[in-house]
Write an enzyme that holds these catalytic residues in place. Structure first.
Site, short mmCIF file in Angstrom:
data_model
loop_
_atom_site.label_atom_id
_atom_site.label_comp_id
_atom_site.label_asym_id
_atom_site.label_seq_id
_atom_site.Cartn_x
_atom_site.Cartn_y
_atom_site.Cartn_z
CG ASP A 167 -2.02 -13.99 8.02
OD1 ASP A 167 -2.46 -15.10 7.66
OD2 ASP A 167 -2.00 -13.61 9.20
CE LYS A 188 -4.02 0.51 1.83
NZ LYS A 188 -5.01 0.69 0.75
#
Ligand code: NAD
Length: 371
Positions: A251, A194
């Site tokens: 994850d 990000k």
């Protein structure tokens, strides 16, 4: 004849030993029928090691794992050990292995076998033929960054802190694995972060871009924000080949990608360390994504295919035996196409089989394919 490969088998708890038993039959088949020999040893881990030695991983087993060419792991944990303190829990055995072997690169393929395309919650046309690989950084980022903790403020409220931190070498080493994997597949890497809102994202993108220009310019590289990647994974997952991302995003995105395939019992994984410049070898541990499934343990109904596909990954990534890995994957495909199913992947019109019968079927198919 290839030299013996040192393989350490840690079956663990619950369904671990049951699915491993079937895989060991396949290992034995390879030793007899193909030009590869294994120097195989077995050890205890998790609850099994706790019961025998009072610790979920002995120093001896850890040393064996570090000395092995590859570790094939089952699963750990179960209700028997649920009330133990955190440091004693069976799962600590696996975490210690990952840490001490410095397994920083976690590979989770999401492959949809044609025969199982209807098991996904997504439409068949979105997932049929899917074959993507999520590469997650496993030893850095926000799960380990300092400072971390919860403090009580003077006014009695609390404040919690986790720190997302990455260094250039940490990003570079996992990105390198990503480029190398892409080169062995469809030559496309998507780097996910990000960078629009996080400094670690900016450094991540900058580092991956530099490495690409310096060493991997022939690989097609794309960048994507993690939130968009989550959306794209369910909208059009087949646009991806290899995705490389950090610990936290990996994850989540790997679990999201796992569900595209519809079944936990089919998902293998690999965790790799750095290549030792002296020996050219790297630490590696292969394991199914699923846990020890205490609810079905001891009943001979668990699906052994995730463990078996983990062994196929071991052959491909640790021993460079792509043909042998293909052989296992094709045997699995054919057995599934023939309509055999363990309970977890059962569909109307298929034959429900036990763990052992699934093992029998794979071995019969291997015999046919090698004839
Ligand atoms: P789980 O993956 O063990 O089971 C989740 C569900 O999927 C269960 O209903 C189980 O029956 C089913 N399932 C899992 N693998 C299957 C297979 N091969 N064939 C058919 N069905 C299968 O997850 P859980 O129930 O959350 O955890 C159980 C125990 O496993 C806990 O102690 C947990 O800590 C441990 N665990 C270990 C690992 C590991 O060893 N890497 C990973 C996850 C959970």
């Amino acid at each position: 004849m290839a030299a013996n490969k040192k393989l350490l088998v840690l079956a663990g708890d619950g369904i671990g030993p049951e699915v491993m038993k079937q895989v060991l039959r396949v290992v034995d088949w390879f030793a007899k029928r193909r030009a590869v020999r294994f120097d195989l040893s077995e050890g205890l881990v998790g609850g099994a090691a706790l019961d025998a030695h009072g610790t979920p991983l002995t120093d001896k087993t850890l040393a064996d794992a570090i000395a092995a060419d590859a570790v094939l792991f089952g699963s750990v944990g179960g209700p028997k050990w649920d009330d133990l303190p955190f440091e004693k829990k069976p799962e600590r055995g696996l975490l210690r292995l990952r840490k001490e072997m410095d397994l920083f690169a976690n590979l989770r393929p999401a492959i949809v076998f044609e025969a199982l395309a209807d098991a996904s919650t997504l439409k068949r046309e979105v997932v049929a033929g899917l074959d993507i690989l999520i590469l997650r950084e496993l030893t850095g980022g926000v799960y380990f960054g300092e400072p971390r903790g919860i403090e009580t403020l003077p006014n009695g409220t609390k404040r919690a802190v986790d720190t997302q931190v990455y260094t250039t070498p940490e990003i570079e080493r996992v990105a390198r694995v990503g480029f190398e994997l892409a080169q062995k597949r469809r030559n496309k890497l998507t780097s996910v972060e990000k960078a629009n809102v996080m400094h670690t994202g900016v450094l991540w993108r900058e580092t991956v871009t530099k490495l690409h220009a310096k060493e991997f310019s022939k690989v097609e590289l794309g960048h994507m924000y993690a939130d968009n990647c989550a959306m794209q994974l369910v909208r059009n997952p087949k646009q991806f080949d290899v995705i490389v991302t950090d610990n936290l995003f990996g994850d989540m995105l790997s679990d999201c990608a796992a569900m595209l395939t519809g079944s936990l019992g089919m998902l293998p994984s690999a965790s790799l360390g750095a290549v030792d410049p002296k020996t050219g070898k790297r630490h590696a541990l292969y394991e199914p994504v699923h846990g020890s499934a205490p609810d079905i343990a001891g009943k001979d109904i668990a699906n052994p295919l995730a463990e078996l596909l983990s062994f196929a990954m071991l052959l491909r990534y640790s021993f460079d035996l792509a043909d042998d890995a293909d052989l296992i994957e094709n045997a699995v495909k054919t057995v599934l196409a023939g309509g055999m199913r363990t309970s977890d992947i059962m569909q109307a019109g298929s034959a429900r089989v036990s763990t052992t019968t699934m093992g029998d079927a794979v071995l019969r198919q291997l015999d046919k394919m090698a004839a």
